[in-house]
Structures are given as structure tokens and as C-alpha cells.
Design an enzyme around this catalytic site. Structure first.
Site, PDB file in Angstrom:
ATOM      1  N   GLY A 188     -13.728  -6.208 -41.367  1.00 48.58           N
ATOM      2  CA  GLY A 188     -14.918  -6.573 -40.873  1.00 48.58           C
ATOM      3  C   GLY A 188     -16.903  -5.646 -40.279  1.00 48.58           C
TER       4      GLY A 188
ATOM      5  N   LYS B  96      -8.378 -10.170 -47.987  1.00 51.94           N
ATOM      6  CA  LYS B  96      -8.527  -8.682 -48.402  1.00 51.94           C
ATOM      7  C   LYS B  96      -7.637  -7.550 -48.781  1.00 51.94           C
ATOM      8  CE  LYS B  96     -10.705  -5.976 -45.125  1.00 51.94           C
ATOM      9  NZ  LYS B  96      -9.435  -6.131 -44.195  1.00 51.94           N
TER      10      LYS B  96
END
Ligand code: ADP
Ligand code: MG
Length: 312
Positions: free
Chosen positions: A12, A212
Site C-alpha cells: 500500500g 494481492k
């Protein structure tokens, strides 16, 4: 010089930090800095494929649709995921191309659909909180109107929960591989990819989220990567993380990683999926996994920091 084939998975904060608002300027600045690290690795002789998370971006899109619901029809989660792959892919294509300058390499984002099993048991058990917080009243309405699963998120308010099924493959596998093999820098399976099922030859988008990290390890196997580099916001993986007994790990074998995972050192939703995907990657032919921060990536690949995981 033989190029070393590596998949880089960006966490992120390579795109947006927790403390930031998420303006385009902030995201472009972070992406530019990340791209500088990536290009440094390319100049060192790595052939890179990139993947990235999309949590904050998809959260913002859902929030925007929620606020605009009087004027605009909200899009389903799979479509929102596609939007984030486009916006993040664009920011990287622009930044990387600017920094690559003399290096002759195309940068291309593949809008990636990730195939999941329609019978995946995770689909029956939504666990992943996404989007805005609601009041108890709004939560009740949304459950009735849309059939969403909404639960109280640690007393902070009510949030939608969606399932997180296991990725099985990618619809665009062949073109990702072709572009990769021809030397291009491919950005693929962003946010874990857009979840789709394939039934009787027909694709169908599903409102869920693929981790992910799992998609990254599958993609790394697909492109035949030797190294999986997982960039996150810690320099090393630890045992007893965030306790007075914390010990940072420099080196792990696959079986040690599995042992510590089973003992509960790596929680689901953060370090757990990274270690699990590292084990899978090594299991399917990968040589080395490095988990570290963006800033330490260069030194970690030389074995000077980060946590390296290898086969026994
Ligand atoms: P990303 O966006 O990179 O996927 P996550 O927040 O999902 O980031 O996962 C990274 C986080 O995992 C770290 O910031 C850290 O707080 C947390 N974490 C949990 N357990 C561990 C551990 N055993 N060692 C290191 N970090 C850990
Ligand atoms: Mg994560």
C-alpha cells in the site's frame, strides 16, 4: 549479462501512505519515488514484472460513489477494481517512462482478470472489510436493499465485508507472458486482479477481493520469476511482532517459514498472506523471496538486510 527475472509486489505505502489524504499529487510523488527504486533495480540487471495493492484507492472510489449516490449509479466492486488498475497503472506508466529515459523498455499495464473457483468455500464467508463506514440504520437498509454482509468493525462503525477467494489463474495469462518474454515491463494483477469466474466458457465479474500477495505469487510463477520481492512497510519479518520479545529475521527456509506461520507469528490480512505466498512461490519453482521495505530493497537483494526466504 543474463537478466535476473523478478516479480516485484508493491504494498500500500508505495503508492499512498496512511498519513496522506490521497490527492493525485501525493500519489504521483510516491509513485515517482517508487519508480526510481524500480529503475535502479532494472539498471542492476533485473527483468521486472510489477504488481501492486489497491486498498486505499478502491476505498476512495467506493466512498465517492456512496457520497454521489443521489446523482450517479454506484459501480459494483469488480468494476471499481478495474478503475484502480487503470489509475495506478497510468501513474506508473508515466513515472517509469520518465525515469527510464535512455533505457529502451515499454511499460504496459494489463487490465487483469483473476480467475476464481465459483465453488470456492471462501465465497460463502465474507471476511474482508471494504469501503465507507455506515451507521447501524444505514447498515440495516443496505443489508435489505443489496443483500450485503455488514458487520460492526471494532466499534468504529458498520462496514461491508466481502469474500477473499483463492486465485487460480489469469484470463490475460498469455499476453502477460508474451509481453514479459519480449522484454517489456508489465504491470499486472493490480489489487490482486479483478475477480471473475469462468463457467461454461463464460466470464462473470464477482464482488469480492483477491489478496494481492496470493495473486503476486501466482503471477511470479507464471512469468517464471526466480525472485519474488515483496515490498511492504517493515524492513524485516519478525517473530513475536510488536511485543517486547520481538526478533527480526534475516533468513528463513521454507519449512521454518511454514512452522512459524502455523505457530501464528504472521497474522491473516497482513504478514500471513505474504509468508504463505512466499512458501507457494518456492514450492512451484521459485528460488528466493525477499520481504523488505522499498528503501531497503536494493541492499536486501544483496543479502544485507530484509528477510530472505529460500528452499530448504
Ligand atoms: P501491505 O500493504 O504491504 O500488504 P500489510 O499492512 O498488509 O501491508 O502488511 C504489512 C504489515 O504486517 C506490517 O506493517 C506490520 O505491521 C504487519 N505485521 C504483522 N505481523 C508481522 C510480523 N510477524 N513481522 C513483521 N510485520 C508484521
Ligand atoms: Mg496487505
Amino acid at each position: 549479462m543474463k537478466k535476473r527475472n523478478m516479480l516485484v509486489s508493491l504494498g500500500g505505502n508505495a503508492i499512498l501512505k496512511h498519513t496522506e489524504k490521497g490527492t493525485a499529487k501525493e500519489q504521483f510523488e510516491n509513485v515517482k519515488k517508487t519508480s526510481e527504486y524500480i529503475v535502479k533495480l532494472i539498471s542492476e540487471g533485473y527483468h521486472i514484472t510489477l504488481t501492486h495493492g489497491n486498498g486505499p484507492q478502491v476505498g476512495d472510489i467506493l466512498l465517492a460513489y456512496d457520497h454521489a449516490k443521489e446523482y450517479l449509479p454506484p459501480m459494483p466492486l469488480d468494476v471499481c477494481g478495474a478503475q484502480t488498475q487503470g489509475m495506478i497503472g497510468y501513474m506508473f506508466q508515466l513515472s517509469l517512462k520518465n525515469i527510464l529515459k535512455g533505457i529502451d523498455k515499454s511499460v504496459v499495464t494489463i487490465l487483469t482478470q483473476t480467475i476464481i473457483n465459483p465453488e470456492d468455500p471462501h465465497l460463502e464467508n465474507p471476511t474482508k472489510p471494504i469501503g465507507p463506514f455506515y451507521t447501524a440504520f444505514e447498515a440495516d437498509q443496505l443489508r435489505k436493499e443489496k443483500g450485503w454482509t455488514i458487520k460492526n468493525d471494532n466499534g468504529k462503525g458498520y462496514r461491508r465485508l466481502v469474500p477473499s477467494p483463492i486465485p487460480l489463474g489469469f484470463v490475460e495469462e498469455k499476453c502477460i507472458k508474451t509481453l514479459h518474454d519480449s522484454g517489456d515491463l508489465v504491470i499486472a494483477s493490480g489489487g490482486g486482479g479483478i475477480p471473475v469466474t469462468l463457467k461454461d466458457g463464460k466470464l462473470q465479474g464477482i464482488e469480492c477481493v483477491i489478496d494481492k500477495d496470493y495473486a503476486a505469487s501466482l503471477m511470479a510463477t507464471l512469468v517464471g520469476a526466480e525472485i519474488l520481492l515483496i515490498l511492504t512497510d517493515v524492513e524485516k519479518i519478525s517473530l513475536y511482532y510488536s511485543t517486547p520479545r520481538e526478533v527480526a529475521l534475516d533468513h528463513l527456509t521454507k519449512s521454518q517459514a511454514l512452522k512459524y506461520l502455523r505457530k501464528g507469528h504472521f497474522p491473516p490480512g497482513s504478514m500471513g498472506p505474504k509468508v504463505k505466498s512466499a512458501i507457494d512461490f518456492l514450492e512451484y519453482g521459485g528460488k528466493k523471496v525477499v520481504v523488505t521495505s522499498l528503501e531497503s530493497a536494493y541492499d536486501a537483494l544483496k543479502g544485507n538486510t530484509g528477510t530472505t526466504i529460500v528452499n530448504d
